[in-house]
Design an enzyme around this catalytic site. Structure first.
Site, PDB file in Angstrom:
ATOM      1  N   GLU A 193       0.808  -1.169  -0.207  1.00 24.05           N
ATOM      2  CA  GLU A 193      -0.094  -0.021  -0.019  1.00 24.05           C
ATOM      3  C   GLU A 193       0.901   1.150   0.158  1.00 24.05           C
ATOM      4  O   GLU A 193       0.738   2.029   0.910  1.00 24.05           O
ATOM      5  CB  GLU A 193      -0.944   0.165   1.447  1.00 24.05           C
ATOM      6  CG  GLU A 193      -2.232  -0.999   1.052  1.00 24.05           C
ATOM      7  CD  GLU A 193      -3.290  -0.631   1.871  1.00 24.05           C
ATOM      8  OE1 GLU A 193      -3.038   0.052   3.068  1.00 24.05           O
ATOM      9  OE2 GLU A 193      -4.491  -1.288   1.877  1.00 24.05           O
ATOM     10  N   GLU A 205      -6.619  -7.385  -0.774  1.00 16.11           N
ATOM     11  CA  GLU A 205      -6.974  -7.362   0.740  1.00 16.11           C
ATOM     12  C   GLU A 205      -8.470  -7.093   0.755  1.00 16.11           C
ATOM     13  O   GLU A 205      -8.695  -6.013   0.020  1.00 16.11           O
ATOM     14  CB  GLU A 205      -6.057  -6.516   1.544  1.00 16.11           C
ATOM     15  CG  GLU A 205      -4.830  -6.764   1.730  1.00 16.11           C
ATOM     16  CD  GLU A 205      -4.347  -5.637   2.642  1.00 16.11           C
ATOM     17  OE1 GLU A 205      -4.657  -4.967   3.269  1.00 16.11           O
ATOM     18  OE2 GLU A 205      -2.979  -5.318   2.488  1.00 16.11           O
TER      19      GLU A 205
HETATM   20  C1  GLA Z   1      -4.006  -2.180   4.946  1.00 15.37           C
HETATM   21  C2  GLA Z   1      -2.701  -2.759   5.084  1.00 15.37           C
HETATM   22  C3  GLA Z   1      -2.769  -4.355   5.818  1.00 15.37           C
HETATM   23  C4  GLA Z   1      -3.837  -3.826   7.112  1.00 15.37           C
HETATM   24  C5  GLA Z   1      -4.971  -3.349   6.376  1.00 15.37           C
HETATM   25  C6  GLA Z   1      -6.075  -3.362   7.805  1.00 15.37           C
HETATM   26  O1  GLA Z   1      -4.992  -2.730   3.901  1.00 15.37           O
HETATM   27  O2  GLA Z   1      -2.021  -3.135   3.722  1.00 15.37           O
HETATM   28  O3  GLA Z   1      -1.520  -4.312   6.341  1.00 15.37           O
HETATM   29  O4  GLA Z   1      -3.335  -2.967   7.843  1.00 15.37           O
HETATM   30  O5  GLA Z   1      -5.076  -2.205   5.848  1.00 15.37           O
HETATM   31  O6  GLA Z   1      -7.385  -3.027   7.486  1.00 15.37           O
END
Ligand code: GLA
Ligand code: GLA
Length: 678
Positions: free
Chosen positions: A162, A319
């Site tokens: 991210e 995710e």
């Molecule tokens: C982001 C991060 C993860 C985690 C999620 C929690 O997407 O990439 O590491 O922290 O949020 O929702």
């Protein structure tokens, strides 16, 4: 969208069994003792997990000191996963610099607009413009690539994590230096920069590049073009980091696909993903829902946009959550069926992978209350059973994998630069919300049962019969020309308040709003008339406007007034207009109508554009339709069972003619229309 030249778009994870949907999660085995790993891989097999993202936050574990490396544990878990048929999307592990590095080099830490250091203690405490951070990150990337280049579990590279999630804006001295270099490349001369930034205003003329700073905290409103360029620069600075890691990976493992997880979701605005999409071999996205009446519409909107960033090709949902989050003020648990519906909505919009954060819910640490595939309660839990069911459902849908999305007849244009710029300070209203307006139009399309693509502004627009461009605020001359050409060729354009106002430098197009689009729309506006929070205005089509009105004058006889203000400051003036241009048209909506009002207006505009729902009348609004290749996905938007027996097609899996509340049915249609999406 055309892929960039010389880019190996689209290399897909090296999955030996391409005809399956990937299913898995972030996996953080370093949080657990060794014996748990065995239980993990067994439970993964039960659930049908076939991929995990590994090593995302493992820097300190892999490299505990500057010249000490510890790969043993990672070798072991890579082998263990492979032995159980689970592929690895291996992170470059650069997301969270270890304490030895931030102690040795505190100058890699980001600095906020007040000049305050952002300290270690969480994650992503690094500045993308730090040469020292870059050096250490690439050293780690290379070490991992060389170590695992031939490992059979390695299926893809996951750059950092991210990017920009927690460190999108850095105002440090490194950032200042890099910003100046970026500006020099953009403008060439200080004169050009002074003109673009309109520095005659408030005595801001620069006589030396070294005088230019990031938009650090100032007495009052900062130069808006400086703000806009800093947003562009900050997106580019992180993109540059992605490219730097990627070039090491391409050098060492030329055959392994590289991605990074985007954040195309509600609040996340800092990175121009339309510009990033061509930088990855396959697009991956993370998505978390925001509670509220449009929560699921927003999920669909984001998945749809992600798919179109990927040019209609399959992408990875890297995710999402099985249930509650831990980072919202109130973290609502998902209800029965919601996790599967959310997952399958992403698949409906082209995801060939359904992955979660994370595999096993942490017992400690900042995310211990975030749901996971394997919750604190263990395998004997509703969540784990639902996860296992989802794994089976995805196996039933295997034949969908690899199919491309079928473009719709209508589209919503999404433009990051308009998003950034329209929401700047010192504007007619600070209540304007770019993404919400776009989402409201999307909800209106869903209410009418009309499929609409959400597309970046540089997408091929001509394929759409109806194009809605809400708050298209930044309209450079070339974009105005494209839109004129679109309408001249028979396209139906709809735009809204605060569109067409400024050029690429955030300079107002003069002689009346909506400047760049004024002639095309056949209207002229002398003054904006935003509304206070308490005000609303009635229109004579029965809808109600809030937030904004314009004092619209019709200038072209071919412009029809579709609705007028009945009450409020603009009584009697045009509120919604439509100018016919040959077989095309250009329509304007001058106020915020919200989903209900837009549904009324869009029904009329779509009908005039000849765009109709593909669904039987009784399912319109109740069912969302998405199409991949020959597959129709029907997503129940209601809490009621729905009879879908009058929709043609053979249902995949163990389906009946009833679509369960929040259920998703996938129908293989006999007729296979053109599925190409170049
Ligand atoms: C982001 C991060 C993860 C985690 C999620 C929690 O997407 O990439 O590491 O922290 O949020 O929702
Ligand atoms: C003050 C300042 C002006 C201008 C106005 C705007 O009066 O002196 O330069 O900024 O506010 O309202």
């Amino acid at each position: 969208m055309q892929p960039q030249q010389n880019h190996r778009w689209l290399r897909w994870p090296s999955d030996p069994s391409r005809s399956r949907l990937a299913f898995g999660a972030d996996y953080n085995p370093e949080q657990w003792p060794r014996h748990i790993w065995d239980a993990d891989v067994r439970a993964m097999q039960v659930a049908g997990v076939n991929i995990v993202s590994l090593g995302i936050f493992s820097w300190a574990r892999i490299q505990p000191q500057v010249d000490v490396w510890d790969f043993g544990w990672l070798d072991e878990i890579m082998d263990l996963l492979h032995a159980h048929g689970i592929a690895v999307d291996l992170a470059t592990a650069t997301a969270s610099p270890p304490p030895w590095l931030t102690t040795m080099h505190p100058e890699i830490l980001p600095v906020d607009g007040d000049g305050r250091t952002i300290w270690p203690g969480a994650r992503q405490h690094w500045r993308p413009t730090s040469p020292i951070f870059r050096l250490h990150a690439l050293r780690l990337t290379r070490a991992l690539a060389e170590r695992y280049r031939d490992h059979p579990a390695l299926t893809a590279w996951h750059v950092n994590n991210e990017l920009g999630g927690d460190n999108a804006y850095d105002y440090s001295d490194d950032a200042a230096t890099a910003f100046r270099d970026w500006l020099r490349r953009r403008y060439g001369t200080l004169d050009a920069l002074n003109r673009a930034w309109a520095t005659t205003f408030w005595s801001q003329q620069y006589s030396d590049w070294a005088q230019i700073l990031p938009p650090r905290r100032a007495t009052t409103h900062l130069n808006p073009t400086q703000q806009l360029d800093f947003k562009r620069f900050s997106s580019d600075a992180l993109k540059d980091h992605l490219r730097a890691e990627r070039s090491v990976l391409y050098e060492v493992t030329p055959d392994i696909a590289v991605t990074t997880n985007f954040m195309v979701m509600g609040w996340s605005k800092a990175l121009n993903y339309a510009d990033w999409a061509a930088e990855v071999d396959f697009v991956a996205n993370d998505h978390y829902t925001t509670p509220g009446p449009q929560a699921h519409d927003e999920l669909s909107f984001s998945a749809n946009l992600t798919s179109n960033l990927a040019g209609g090709r399959p992408w990875y949902l890297m995710e999402h959550s099985t249930s509650a989050l831990n980072w919202q003020p109130i973290n609502v648990a998902k209800g029965p069926g919601e996790m599967a519906r959310d997952s399958l909505t992403h698949v409906a919009h082209g995801a060939d992978a359904v992955c979660f954060f994370q595999w096993r819910q942490s017992a400690a640490g900042a995310e211990k209350y975030h749901s996971a595939m394997l919750p604190h309660a263990g395998v004997d839990s509703t969540i784990f059973r639902a996860v296992t069911d989802l794994g089976a459902t995805l196996r039933d849908l295997a034949e969908v994998a690899g199919t491309t999305r079928r473009p719709s007849g209508a589209a919503i244009v999404f433009d990051w630069e308009s998003w950034w710029t329209a929401e700047h300070d010192a504007h007619p209203s600070d209540r304007l919300r770019y993404r919400q307006e776009a989402l409201d139009w999307y909800t209106a399309f869903l209410e009418l049962g009309i499929r609409a693509d959400v597309v970046p502004v540089d997408a091929p627009l001509h394929r759409y019969g109806l194009l809605v461009a809400p708050i298209l605020h930044v309209v450079p001359g070339a974009l105005a020309d494209r839109l004129r050409g679109y309408v001249a060729d028979g396209g139906h354009l709809v735009t809204t308040y605060f569109s067409g106002i400024v050029d690429e430098h955030d300079h107002v197009w003069l002689d009346g709003y909506p400047g760049a689009l004024r002639d095309l729309l056949g209207i002229r506006i002398e003054e904006f008339a935003p509304l206070s929070d308490e005000q609303s205005v009635e229109l004579d089509n029965g809808t109600v406007g809030t937030l904004w009105t314009d004092r619209v004058d019709v200038k072209d006889p071919a412009t029809e007034v579709l609705a007028r203000y009945r009450q409020g400051g603009q009584t009697g003036r045009p509120a919604i207009t439509r100018r016919a241009v040959g077989s095309g048209s250009a329509a304007y909506v001058s106020t915020r109508l919200g989903p209900a009002g837009l549904t009324v207006v869009l029904a009329d505009l779509a009908q005039r554009a000849g765009i109709d729902s593909e669904l039987p009348p009784d399912l319109r609004g109740r069912v969302e339709l998405a199409v991949r290749g020959p597959y129709w996905f029907l997503i129940n938007r209601t809490g009621q069972p729905l009879d879908i027996s009058n929709v043609d097609g053979e249902r995949l899996g163990s389906g009946t003619a009833v679509l369960a509340p929040r259920g998703v049915a996938v129908l293989r249609r006999a007729t296979v229309p053109g599925t190409a999406h170049e």
